[in-house]
Motif scaffolding. Structure first.
Motif, PDB file in Angstrom:
ATOM      1  N   UNK A  11       0.869  -1.180   0.000  1.00 37.91           N
ATOM      2  CA  UNK A  11       0.000   0.000   0.000  1.00 37.91           C
ATOM      3  C   UNK A  11       0.907   1.231   0.000  1.00 37.91           C
ATOM      4  N   UNK A  12       1.051   1.866  -1.147  1.00 40.60           N
ATOM      5  CA  UNK A  12       1.971   2.992  -1.264  1.00 40.60           C
ATOM      6  C   UNK A  12       1.584   4.134  -0.340  1.00 40.60           C
ATOM      7  N   UNK A  13       0.292   4.404  -0.195  1.00 44.27           N
ATOM      8  CA  UNK A  13      -0.132   5.495   0.682  1.00 44.27           C
ATOM      9  C   UNK A  13       0.293   5.229   2.126  1.00 44.27           C
ATOM     10  N   UNK A  14       0.186   3.978   2.549  1.00 42.06           N
ATOM     11  CA  UNK A  14       0.613   3.632   3.907  1.00 42.06           C
ATOM     12  C   UNK A  14       2.114   3.832   4.056  1.00 42.06           C
ATOM     13  N   UNK A  15       2.870   3.431   3.037  1.00 39.43           N
ATOM     14  CA  UNK A  15       4.324   3.628   3.069  1.00 39.43           C
ATOM     15  C   UNK A  15       4.662   5.112   3.135  1.00 39.43           C
ATOM     16  N   UNK A  16       3.933   5.919   2.391  1.00 36.77           N
ATOM     17  CA  UNK A  16       4.195   7.362   2.384  1.00 36.77           C
ATOM     18  C   UNK A  16       3.871   7.996   3.733  1.00 36.77           C
ATOM     19  N   UNK A  17       2.801   7.512   4.394  1.00 37.16           N
ATOM     20  CA  UNK A  17       2.479   8.033   5.729  1.00 37.16           C
ATOM     21  C   UNK A  17       3.593   7.695   6.718  1.00 37.16           C
ATOM     22  N   UNK A  18       4.086   6.465   6.628  1.00 35.74           N
ATOM     23  CA  UNK A  18       5.170   6.054   7.521  1.00 35.74           C
ATOM     24  C   UNK A  18       6.430   6.873   7.253  1.00 35.74           C
ATOM     25  N   UNK A  19       6.733   7.090   5.987  1.00 38.52           N
ATOM     26  CA  UNK A  19       7.903   7.878   5.629  1.00 38.52           C
ATOM     27  C   UNK A  19       7.774   9.310   6.139  1.00 38.52           C
ATOM     28  N   UNK A  20       6.571   9.867   6.046  1.00 43.90           N
ATOM     29  CA  UNK A  20       6.330  11.228   6.524  1.00 43.90           C
ATOM     30  C   UNK A  20       6.575  11.323   8.029  1.00 43.90           C
ATOM     31  N   UNK A  21       6.052  10.349   8.779  1.00 37.48           N
ATOM     32  CA  UNK A  21       6.239  10.349  10.230  1.00 37.48           C
ATOM     33  C   UNK A  21       7.710  10.191  10.596  1.00 37.48           C
ATOM     34  N   UNK A  22       8.406   9.299   9.873  1.00 35.52           N
ATOM     35  CA  UNK A  22       9.834   9.105  10.143  1.00 35.52           C
ATOM     36  C   UNK A  22      10.616  10.383   9.862  1.00 35.52           C
ATOM     37  N   UNK A  23      10.211  11.087   8.816  1.00 31.55           N
ATOM     38  CA  UNK A  23      10.897  12.316   8.451  1.00 31.55           C
ATOM     39  C   UNK A  23      10.717  13.442   9.453  1.00 31.55           C
ATOM     40  N   UNK A  24       9.698  13.336  10.299  1.00 33.12           N
ATOM     41  CA  UNK A  24       9.464  14.364  11.314  1.00 33.12           C
ATOM     42  C   UNK A  24      10.483  14.305  12.439  1.00 33.12           C
ATOM     43  N   UNK A  25      11.112  13.136  12.635  1.00 35.40           N
ATOM     44  CA  UNK A  25      12.065  12.973  13.739  1.00 35.40           C
ATOM     45  C   UNK A  25      13.468  12.666  13.247  1.00 35.40           C
ATOM     46  N   UNK A  26      13.666  12.664  11.940  1.00 37.20           N
ATOM     47  CA  UNK A  26      14.979  12.369  11.384  1.00 37.20           C
ATOM     48  C   UNK A  26      15.097  12.883   9.968  1.00 37.20           C
ATOM     49  N   UNK A  27      16.087  12.404   9.236  1.00 36.07           N
ATOM     50  CA  UNK A  27      16.250  12.820   7.845  1.00 36.07           C
ATOM     51  C   UNK A  27      15.029  12.429   7.014  1.00 36.07           C
ATOM     52  N   UNK A  28      14.815  13.055   5.861  1.00 37.61           N
ATOM     53  CA  UNK A  28      13.691  12.671   5.000  1.00 37.61           C
ATOM     54  C   UNK A  28      13.717  11.178   4.694  1.00 37.61           C
ATOM     55  N   UNK A  29      12.554  10.541   4.818  1.00 34.73           N
ATOM     56  CA  UNK A  29      12.444   9.110   4.552  1.00 34.73           C
ATOM     57  C   UNK A  29      11.879   8.899   3.147  1.00 34.73           C
ATOM     58  N   UNK A  30      11.945   7.675   2.669  1.00 29.57           N
ATOM     59  CA  UNK A  30      11.582   7.379   1.288  1.00 29.57           C
ATOM     60  C   UNK A  30      10.641   6.180   1.242  1.00 29.57           C
TER      61      UNK A  30
END
Length: 242
Positions: A11-30
């Motif tokens: 589920x790409x949208x789910x992956x993008x949500x996870x990446x967004x959350x990870x990016x809030x506390x660290x480097x940009x996620x992909x």
């Protein structure tokens, strides 16, 4: 500084949500769309990740699906679906990224999310528990092999954790009309347990940091692990209760 995070999900949208959350506390996620049950797709994804972001230092095989049913209730198609994701998905991930880590020659760590169900038999979790037990043993075998490459392997064994797995779980012997009712019932039970995925994440970080082989998470997972070693007969008798 944090770690660079790369997320793969069917589920790409789910992956993008996870990446967004990870990016809030660290480097940009992909985020990437990938079906872990597809060997070719996983191999191609691993190649792309290595080329774009470098060979990962830590791999977490976390994709999984829930299924409840006795052995006689569970159809061949249901078995195949569970094993394709829960077992083969882990195998493909370990093959693709493990080879890259070994060839790089700089060590690393592989985390396979198993389950307390791996050592806690249940007559109503035939396919699910079998898939997780296989991941548990795979991790032991892989650990023995990869130690010469400086690569650690951890099997993480959560108990009841409030995640979205309950919202997509399937049930053998339950009519299509009642599947949603069963999901809602199980989701409510997991929500009442109130142990979130962040607790598992903390244990994963500790496992990587300290090179731990087997990590039961949640009190029930730890008790079951202890009983599986001291008195497995008790767990076998309890399994009859469902």
């Amino acid at each position: 500084m944090g770690a660079k995070v790369v997320v793969g999900d069917i589920d790409l949208e789910a992956a993008e949500r996870t990446a967004l959350l990870a990016g809030l506390v660290g480097p940009p996620a992909h985020a990437y769309e990938v079906n872990v049950a597809d060997e070719k797709a996983v191999q191609e994804w691993a190649t792309e990740v290595a080329a774009t972001h470098g060979v990962p230092d830590v791999l977490v095989n976390n994709a999984g699906i829930g299924h409840s049913g006795t052995f006689l209730q569970t159809t061949t198609a249901e078995w195949q679906r569970v094993l394709d994701v829960n077992l083969w998905g882990v195998i493909y991930g370990c093959q693709a990224f493990g080879a890259l880590m070994a060839d790089r020659g700089e060590g690393g760590h592989i985390v396979n999310v198993s389950s307390a169900a791996a050592y806690l038999p249940s007559k109503i979790l035939a396919a699910y528990a079998t898939s997780k037990a296989a991941v548990f043993m795979l991790s032991d075998c892989l650990r023995a092999e990869l130690v010469t490459h400086g690569i650690g392997v951890s099997a993480i064994c959560p108990g009841v954790v409030n995640t979205n797995i309950t919202k997509t779980s399937t049930f053998s012997g339950v009519s299509a009309a009642d599947q949603d009712k069963q999901r809602e019932r199980v989701s409510r039970a997991y929500a009442r347990r109130n142990f979130g995925p962040e607790g598992v994440a903390k244990e994963i970080v500790r496992a990587v940091w300290h090179g731990r082989a087997v990590v039961p998470v949640t009190p029930e997972a730890k008790v079951a692990r202890l009983l599986s070693r001291l008195s497995p007969a008790i767990l076998r008798r309890a399994a009859r209760l469902g």
